[in-house]
Enzyme design. Structure first.
Site, PDB file in Angstrom:
ATOM      1  N   ARG A 101       0.843  -1.191   0.000  1.00 36.07           N
ATOM      2  CA  ARG A 101       0.000   0.000   0.000  1.00 36.07           C
ATOM      3  C   ARG A 101       0.886   1.252   0.000  1.00 36.07           C
ATOM      4  NH1 ARG A 101      -5.140   1.639  -1.030  1.00 36.07           N
ATOM      5  NH2 ARG A 101      -6.168   2.764   0.657  1.00 36.07           N
ATOM      6  N   THR A 399      -9.454   1.021  -9.873  1.00 36.54           N
ATOM      7  CA  THR A 399      -8.602  -0.104  -9.476  1.00 36.54           C
ATOM      8  C   THR A 399      -8.729  -1.284 -10.449  1.00 36.54           C
ATOM      9  OG1 THR A 399      -8.907   0.565  -7.212  1.00 36.54           O
ATOM     10  CG2 THR A 399      -8.094  -1.635  -7.495  1.00 36.54           C
ATOM     11  N   THR A 417      -3.840  -0.634  -7.571  1.00 37.08           N
ATOM     12  CA  THR A 417      -4.579   0.596  -7.856  1.00 37.08           C
ATOM     13  C   THR A 417      -3.682   1.819  -7.880  1.00 37.08           C
ATOM     14  OG1 THR A 417      -6.514   1.858  -7.120  1.00 37.08           O
ATOM     15  CG2 THR A 417      -5.027   1.148  -5.394  1.00 37.08           C
ATOM     16  N   GLU A 438      -3.647   8.124  -3.568  1.00 38.20           N
ATOM     17  CA  GLU A 438      -4.125   7.219  -2.500  1.00 38.20           C
ATOM     18  C   GLU A 438      -4.320   7.926  -1.164  1.00 38.20           C
ATOM     19  OE1 GLU A 438      -5.775   3.857  -2.859  1.00 38.20           O
ATOM     20  OE2 GLU A 438      -4.066   4.005  -4.199  1.00 38.20           O
ATOM     21  N   ASP A 441      -7.629   8.504   0.486  1.00 31.60           N
ATOM     22  CA  ASP A 441      -8.351   7.433   1.203  1.00 31.60           C
ATOM     23  C   ASP A 441      -8.300   7.647   2.723  1.00 31.60           C
ATOM     24  OD1 ASP A 441      -9.406   6.038  -0.862  1.00 31.60           O
ATOM     25  OD2 ASP A 441      -8.197   4.235  -0.626  1.00 31.60           O
ATOM     26  N   SER A 461     -10.051  -0.823   0.871  1.00 29.59           N
ATOM     27  CA  SER A 461     -11.160  -1.778   0.799  1.00 29.59           C
ATOM     28  C   SER A 461     -10.799  -2.995  -0.039  1.00 29.59           C
ATOM     29  CB  SER A 461     -12.379  -1.114   0.160  1.00 29.59           C
ATOM     30  OG  SER A 461     -12.760   0.002   0.909  1.00 29.59           O
ATOM     31  N   GLY A 481     -13.094  -1.169  -7.378  1.00 29.31           N
ATOM     32  CA  GLY A 481     -14.315  -0.402  -7.075  1.00 29.31           C
ATOM     33  C   GLY A 481     -14.356   0.280  -5.728  1.00 29.31           C
ATOM     34  N   GLY A 482     -13.217   0.766  -5.207  1.00 26.93           N
ATOM     35  CA  GLY A 482     -13.255   1.506  -3.942  1.00 26.93           C
ATOM     36  C   GLY A 482     -13.953   0.689  -2.863  1.00 26.93           C
TER      37      GLY A 482
END
Ligand code: GLU
Length: 584
Positions: A101, A399, A417, A438, A441, A461, A481-482
């Site tokens: 991440r 994503t 993503t 990012e 988020d 997510s 899709g978030g």
């Protein structure tokens, strides 16, 4: 397969555009033996098969497919972003996860997205240097290949370099995504040169080459992970973040990222979230992705019902209610585990799920649900006070997810993503890839577990999942899709396990995404359908703005030893499922 650029060519900056033949028909479902792959991109699936055919394993093939998606689906993913990879190692019978991440630069504070005590405008932050997190993709690929792969960067990047160099045919979907981002892309000349033609989206049917990205990949092939996190490429990233290269007159906020932020970036190997559901063992992504925990909590709630014995509308009503409750907890508690001591054991506890289930009225939809209290269900009860539930923030539908298996039974389920479509909109000049956004988020204000902090990873997510039955692989599934990723993965499992659909039907069915908002998000054409009317009888309600939700990909390991790769039959321009040897 790359469609060769025939006929007319027009030179636009360094990119050659030509009118090309339409892409070959994709196959969204394939069954066979050997390795299998499902992605949203034909060249990416072909790249995976090429690597498997050369003797690579599923980890090698997953990186090859991901790198190719970075060329053909640059608005969803790429080396400017990050992701989560779940890997099953067949010989060791072990599931591991690689968290790569994006991470907040050391300059971040909890108020970085506020001015004078007020939250900054979301879209303004997206298209800026401030939204860019330290990219994790290349470090993640490196860890995957180094620890579990059998090939080098050079070998696995070769197919992507080929596609970036020779070009690929722009699809309707691709052109449409650029159209939606024309204003953002026009802010940055390096981005506009790649994806706009006279300020307008590159048209469908054109062939798009990205020689700068081919060069970036070649530098990785030659120099390995260091070529990204130090040296010229790192300097170019930091410069693009701190002084975004904008068109004259464009006003874009700068970020504050250092070379040390890049040099210090680490991927994390984490224990997967393990849960059980009706005889399946599910392994999903742990924090900082909320995906694994939220999917498991919702399934634990659903497990208390005999869904198979119910009419479909009754079972779907319960699915929506379980999802609502899981989201209330996800929003209240979950964040980067290195910063927040989230009550994960309590949230995953079956007795806690039973407590949550008591709140569901089988005949009546509930309003927005408050978070529950999982602390009594933790093994360790000496934990801090329950935080307040932050309000929902807008999360889009972006994503990409891919999944690969090999002849030896190793499986990769991988979601990655750059956050919004086109991320921050900033293409790193000379390197052809988009930087993520990012950091949006994070919650823009607190108190909340998911506020920005230096070195923290924003809550995700993403929910790459691998399921087993009786110790053997049963299926893998994941989606873009978030925040709808969680509901897409949950609903696909529910469709497959509880409604008894085949996996292609489970993937293609209309998506209903209940995330504890005022109404459930649905796709175009759903409202007014018989399915919708049946659910409205229990008071379920739909958002007015219907949009396509998450293009999922899955694998099913059949009892006869064959594998079925399943991609989308209609979303995101149809996916591509391939197997090494087709079953006849
Ligand atoms: N940023 C999202 C997440 O990590 C994924 C991007 C999206 O699909 O919107 O959950």
């Amino acid at each position: 397969m790359t469609i060769r650029p025939p006929f007319r060519t027009v030179l636009v900056s360094s990119i050659i555009v030509s009118l090309a033949l339409p892409a070959a028909a994709k196959t969204p479902v394939a069954t066979g033996t050997g390795g299998a792959v499902a992605t949203i991109s034909e060249p990416a699936s072909q790249a995976a098969i090429a690597i498997l055919n050369k003797g690579g394993n599923s980890i090698d093939a997953a990186v090859a497919a991901a790198a190719t998606l970075g060329v053909t689906d640059p608005f969803s993913c790429g080396i400017g972003g990050g992701g989560f990879m779940v890997i099953y190692l067949a010989r060791d019978k072990r599931v591991i996860t690689i968290d790569h991440r994006e991470t907040a630069p050391a300059s971040f504070t909890p108020t970085v997205f506020q001015k004078d005590g007020k939250e900054l405008d979301f879209d303004t932050v997206v298209a800026s240097g401030m939204s860019v997190g330290v990219p994790g993709t290349v470090r993640g690929w490196h860890e995957a290949l180094d620890r579990y792969g059998s090939m080098s960067f050079k070998q696995v990047l070769a197919p992507a370099i080929d596609v970036a160099t020779k070009g690929f045919t722009v699809s309707d979907n691709f052109s449409h995504l650029v159209q939606g981002n024309e204003a953002k892309f026009a802010l940055f000349p390096a981005t506009a040169a790649l994806y706009l033609r006279n300020g307008k989206a590159i048209p469908a049917g054109a062939t798009l080459r990205n020689p700068d990205l081919a060069k970036a990949y070649r530098e990785l092939a030659a120099g390995g992970v260091k070529a990204f996190y130090s040296g010229r490429m790192a300097r170019a990233i930091v410069d693009a973040v701190n002084a975004p290269p904008t068109a004259p007159g464009a006003r874009v906020a700068a970020g504050k990222m250092t070379l040390a932020d890049l040099a210090n970036y680490e991927a994390r190997l984490r224990q997967p979230v393990h849960s059980t559901y009706r005889g399946y063992d599910l392994y999903g992504m742990p924090l900082p992705s909320s995906g694994g925990v939220a999917v498991a909590e919702a399934l634990n709630i659903l497990e208390g019902y005999d869904l198979k014995a119910m009419p479909r509308a009754q079972a779907e009503h319960l699915y929506l209610e379980a999802s609502r409750l899981a989201f209330a907890d996800r929003n209240a508690y979950l964040a980067d585990p290195e910063f927040v001591d989230a009550p994960v054991a309590g949230l995953l506890n079956k007795a806690y799920a039973a407590r949550r289930r008591e709140l569901i009225n089988p005949r009546q939809a509930s309003a927005q649900a408050p978070a529950g209290d999982p602390y009594p269900f933790q093994n360790d009860v000496s934990v801090p006070l329950r935080p307040n539930a932050p309000k929902l923030i807008a999360e889009g539908a972006h994503t990409t997810h891919l999944t690969v298996s090999d002849k030896d039974g190793n499986i990769v389920s991988y979601t990655y993503t750059i956050e919004s479509w086109g991320g921050s909109g900033i293409v790193v000049p000379g390197y052809g890839f988009l930087l993520n956004n990012e950091m949006t988020d994070f919650d823009f204000s607190g108190p909340a577990p998911n506020v920005p902090e230096a070195g923290k990873r924003p809550r995700s997510s993403m929910s790459p999942t691998i399921a087993f039955k009786d110790g053997k692989p049963a299926f893998s599934v994941g989606s873009p899709g978030g925040a709808t990723i969680i509901t897409t993965v949950l609903q696909t499992i529910f469709n497959y396990v509880d409604l008894g659909m085949s996996m292609p039907d489970a993937v293609n069915a209309p998506r209903l995404s209940e995330r504890n908002g005022l109404a459930t998000d649905v796709e175009p054409g759903f409202a007014g359908s018989a399915q919708a009317l049946a659910l409205e009888k229990t008071g379920q309600r739909w958002s007015k703005e219907a949009e396509e939700i998450g293009a999922a990909n899955a694998l099913v390991f059949n009892p006869d030893g064959t594998v079925t790769a399943v991609s989308e039959g209609h979303r995101h321009g149809v996916g591509s499922a391939l197997v090494q040897q087709r079953a006849h």
